[in-house]
Design a protein around this motif. Structure first.
Motif, short mmCIF file in Angstrom:
data_model
loop_
_atom_site.label_atom_id
_atom_site.label_comp_id
_atom_site.label_asym_id
_atom_site.label_seq_id
_atom_site.Cartn_x
_atom_site.Cartn_y
_atom_site.Cartn_z
N GLY A 357 25.86 44.82 47.80
CA GLY A 357 25.52 43.44 47.44
C GLY A 357 26.68 42.53 47.08
N ALA A 358 27.90 42.98 47.25
CA ALA A 358 29.03 42.12 46.85
C ALA A 358 30.33 42.47 47.56
N VAL A 359 31.13 41.42 47.78
CA VAL A 359 32.51 41.61 48.22
C VAL A 359 33.35 41.73 46.96
N ARG A 360 34.25 42.69 46.95
CA ARG A 360 35.03 42.90 45.73
C ARG A 360 36.49 42.52 45.95
N LEU A 361 36.97 41.57 45.14
CA LEU A 361 38.38 41.15 45.21
C LEU A 361 39.03 41.54 43.89
N SER A 362 40.25 42.09 43.97
CA SER A 362 40.89 42.52 42.72
C SER A 362 42.39 42.25 42.76
N PRO A 363 42.79 41.04 42.33
CA PRO A 363 44.21 40.68 42.33
C PRO A 363 44.99 41.39 41.22
N HIS A 364 46.21 41.79 41.55
CA HIS A 364 47.12 42.37 40.55
C HIS A 364 48.25 41.36 40.30
N PHE A 365 49.27 41.77 39.53
CA PHE A 365 50.32 40.81 39.16
C PHE A 365 51.11 40.30 40.36
N TYR A 366 51.05 41.05 41.48
CA TYR A 366 51.82 40.63 42.66
C TYR A 366 51.05 39.63 43.52
N ASN A 367 49.85 39.29 43.13
CA ASN A 367 49.08 38.32 43.93
C ASN A 367 49.34 36.89 43.47
N THR A 368 48.91 35.95 44.31
CA THR A 368 49.11 34.54 44.01
C THR A 368 47.78 33.80 44.22
#
Ligand SMILES: Cc1ncc(COP(=O)(O)O)c(C=O)c1O
Length: 389
Positions: A357-368
């Motif tokens: 039921g969901a798309v999962r996005l998980s940014p870490h410190f290297y993301n912008t």
């Protein structure tokens, strides 16, 4: 630290992660990106193997295991003697649960939002008389502390739940849950796989009797190792029945006449650890601690905020905590066809993941925030598929 400095932090460390040359990586809660440091560490492992063969155990590999235990201990403000290694969270649970008396107190409290491997430990023991209590989530996001308090009774041996739910990214007040457990004479096991590396975690502050994590997600160390914390007072008292030679007091005596377990948390260790991962995991733990966990929390909290804002203004719905303080950097965007959406993201160069039921996005410190914008842009292009407003 001002926002601009946090942005520079991402800019500074991003070149260390070659994946960004070809993709937008937004799936650190499944597998942290490979850093150059971890790759070099893996090469060092291979060089030692090549040069010394098994002799590398004595001069290098046993010490590498100790360095990793100590580094994890530092990360969670524990003592080195309270930490141990396992092959996975599942293996760690097996040895810990084997040490708990589930005859006198057969109830174990967990929740439907916890990772299946935690719940399976107790479902599998139902035929031995164990009574798993799997709490329901009233809103599909988290479980109120009061529900735990009501479920923990004098027949409860253990409460086993997550610090951050993999299902919703919600941060739980595990300290409050553990206090209820203790008041009833029950133990508390915290699955901190999704919190260590993205949030400050202090095992004692969380009142954890046991705390589990591992190398592959936010701690940037790749597959093959899990980390165990056992509160000092419990190390000697609890005797596992699922054991291995790495947990023996004198491992190299090869004494089969008697089993004397170590006096520290390492009595919960089983067999030979994944040595290549000791190298990549050490580099990952050191990198996280070099960047600084407080800075990482501020950075990922602001990236998660940004994702929430962008998703909402694109008409997408998020399954997550309503109070911002209870949100982590796991952002679940509701979607009726998440697998197809993740495929479309992949075609657009964005690596993400999905859960039912969901798309999962998980940014870490290297993301912008540009990474976030790219992902939301792809998701919003098919409004019929995304969640409704
Ligand atoms: C919260 C949580 N616990 C446990 C696991 C997995 O544990 P194991 O090391 O047994 O694969 C995961 C994800 O893989 C997880 O997200």
């Amino acid at each position: 630290m001002p926002e601009a400095d946090l942005y520079e932090l991402a800019e500074r460390y991003r070149p260390e992660f070659p994946i960004f040359r070809s993709a937008v990586y937004l799936n650190s809660c499944s597998l942290g990106a490979l850093s150059q440091r971890s790759r070099e560490a893996l090469n060092r492992f291979a060089d030692l193997w090549d040069r010394f063969g098994a002799a590398a155990w004595y001069d290098h590999w046993l010490e590498a295991a100790q360095v990793v235990r100590a580094s994890f201990a530092r990360l969670i403000s524990a003592d080195e003697s309270e930490t141990a290694l396992a092959a996975s969270i599942s293996a760690a649970l097996t040895s810990i649960v084997s040490a708990i008396d589930l005859e006198q107190r057969p109830r174990v409290v967990t929740t439907e939002l916890d990772f299946p491997t935690v719940i399976y430990q107790f479902l599998a023991r139902r035929r031995l008389g164990v009574e798993p209590v799997v709490l329901k989530s009233p809103d599909g996001v988290s479980v109120p502390v009061e529900a735990f308090a009501a479920a923990i009774d004098e027949r409860t041996a253990l409460v086993a739940t997550s610090h951050v739910y993999y299902t919703t990214g919600a941060i739980q007040d595990v300290g409050a849950i553990a206090r209820h457990a203790r008041a009833m004479g029950a133990l508390c096991l915290v699955d901190a796989y999704q919190s260590t590396g993205q949030l400050p975690v202090d095992a004692r502050e969380l009142q954890a009797d046991f705390l589990l994590s591992g190398s592959l997600k936010w701690l940037l160390g790749g597959q093959g190792l899990a980390y165990i914390f056992v509160r000092r007072e419990l190390c000697r008292r609890l005797e596992p029945t699922a054991v291995g030679w790495f947990g023996a007091e004198d491992q190299f005596a090869f004494d089969v006449g008697a089993l004397r377990l170590r006096q520290d948390a390492r009595r919960f260790e089983l067999g030979t650890p994944a040595v290549p991962t000791l190298y990549t995991a050490r580099a990952g733990l050191e990198l996280v601690q070099e960047v600084g966990i407080e800075r990482i929390r501020r950075r990922v909290a602001s990236l998660a905020d940004d994702l929430w804002r962008r998703a909402r203004s694109a008409g997408l719905r998020i399954r997550g905590a309503s109070e911002p303080a209870a949100r982590s950097a796991i952002v679940m965007i509701e979607n009726t066809e998440p697998e197809a959406a993740v495929r479309r993201l992949g075609e657009a160069g964005v690596i993400a993941d999905y859960r039912p039921g969901a798309v999962r996005l998980s940014p870490h410190f290297y993301n912008t925030t540009e990474d976030n914008a790219r992902a939301i842009e792809v998701l919003e292009r098919r409004p019929g598929v995304g969640g409704s407003r």
